[in-house]
Design a protein around this motif. Structure first.
Motif, PDB file in Angstrom:
ATOM      1  N   ASP A  56       0.844  -1.192   0.000  1.00 39.36           N
ATOM      2  CA  ASP A  56       0.000   0.000   0.000  1.00 39.36           C
ATOM      3  C   ASP A  56       0.879   1.242   0.000  1.00 39.36           C
ATOM      4  OD1 ASP A  56      -1.802   2.042   0.422  1.00 39.36           O
ATOM      5  OD2 ASP A  56      -2.914   0.983   1.986  1.00 39.36           O
ATOM      6  N   ILE A  59       0.225   5.269   2.396  1.00 39.39           N
ATOM      7  CA  ILE A  59       0.406   5.394   3.842  1.00 39.39           C
ATOM      8  C   ILE A  59       1.712   6.115   4.147  1.00 39.39           C
ATOM      9  CG2 ILE A  59       0.733   4.129   6.003  1.00 39.39           C
ATOM     10  CD1 ILE A  59      -0.857   1.825   4.741  1.00 39.39           C
ATOM     11  N   ALA A  61       4.003   7.197   7.739  1.00 40.01           N
ATOM     12  CA  ALA A  61       4.079   6.654   9.090  1.00 40.01           C
ATOM     13  C   ALA A  61       5.003   7.454   9.991  1.00 40.01           C
ATOM     14  CB  ALA A  61       4.546   5.206   9.046  1.00 40.01           C
ATOM     15  N   ALA A  94      -1.137  13.642   7.847  1.00 39.42           N
ATOM     16  CA  ALA A  94      -0.884  13.066   6.524  1.00 39.42           C
ATOM     17  C   ALA A  94      -1.223  14.097   5.453  1.00 39.42           C
ATOM     18  CB  ALA A  94      -1.721  11.813   6.329  1.00 39.42           C
ATOM     19  N   ARG A  98      -3.667  10.992   1.614  1.00 36.33           N
ATOM     20  CA  ARG A  98      -2.842   9.924   2.167  1.00 36.33           C
ATOM     21  C   ARG A  98      -3.339   9.591   3.566  1.00 36.33           C
ATOM     22  NH1 ARG A  98       1.134   8.533  -0.795  1.00 36.33           N
ATOM     23  NH2 ARG A  98       2.355   7.682   0.926  1.00 36.33           N
ATOM     24  N   ARG A  99      -2.883   8.462   4.098  1.00 42.96           N
ATOM     25  CA  ARG A  99      -3.262   8.035   5.446  1.00 42.96           C
ATOM     26  C   ARG A  99      -2.038   8.040   6.344  1.00 42.96           C
ATOM     27  NH1 ARG A  99      -5.762   2.413   4.137  1.00 42.96           N
ATOM     28  NH2 ARG A  99      -3.673   2.347   3.347  1.00 42.96           N
ATOM     29  N   HIS A 101      -0.214   6.328   9.644  1.00 42.59           N
ATOM     30  CA  HIS A 101      -0.096   5.260  10.634  1.00 42.59           C
ATOM     31  C   HIS A 101       0.912   5.743  11.664  1.00 42.59           C
ATOM     32  CE1 HIS A 101      -1.611   1.564   8.168  1.00 42.59           C
ATOM     33  NE2 HIS A 101      -2.402   2.607   8.058  1.00 42.59           N
TER      34      HIS A 101
END
Length: 119
Positions: A56, A59, A61, A94, A98-99, A101
């Protein structure tokens, strides 16, 4: 000691206020682990490349590892982890589309083998 090691995705360079994060951790954490704020040291490393799950690519982080000397209760370590997570969430965002984590780990260093020098 305590040491705060932070690794963050390169894409977060503009959206992660690292200095504000460190200031807040250095202000909040000492009372939790009974250590003076002057003893806290934080370093940041930018992650140029990472791979998540099955590849993925959406993401970004933040990985935070806190190293503290042994002797704190499990409850104190849990509270430290949660507090640092909450502070990081306030300062790391983010980029659009986007995500994020975010992971926090508290590790213990053995008092018997820990040594340091300072001038």
């Amino acid at each position: 000691m305590p040491f705060v090691h932070v690794e963050y995705s390169e894409r977060l360079t503009e959206t992660f206020d690292r200095q504000a994060f460190a200031r807040e951790v250095h202000a909040a954490a000492p009372a939790i682990v009974d250590a003076p704020s002057v003893a806290f040291k934080t370093r940041f490393r930018r992650i140029e490349e990472s791979y998540f799950g099955e590849g993925d690519d959406g993401i970004d982080a933040v990985f935070v590892q806190l190293s503290i000397l042994t002797g704190r209760t499990p409850e104190a370590r849990e509270k430290l982890s949660e507090t640092v997570r909450d502070i990081a969430l306030q300062h790391a965002k983010a980029p659009e589309g986007r995500r994020l984590h975010l992971m926090v780990e508290v590790r213990e260093m053995e008092r018997e083998s820990y040594r340091f020098h300072k001038d």
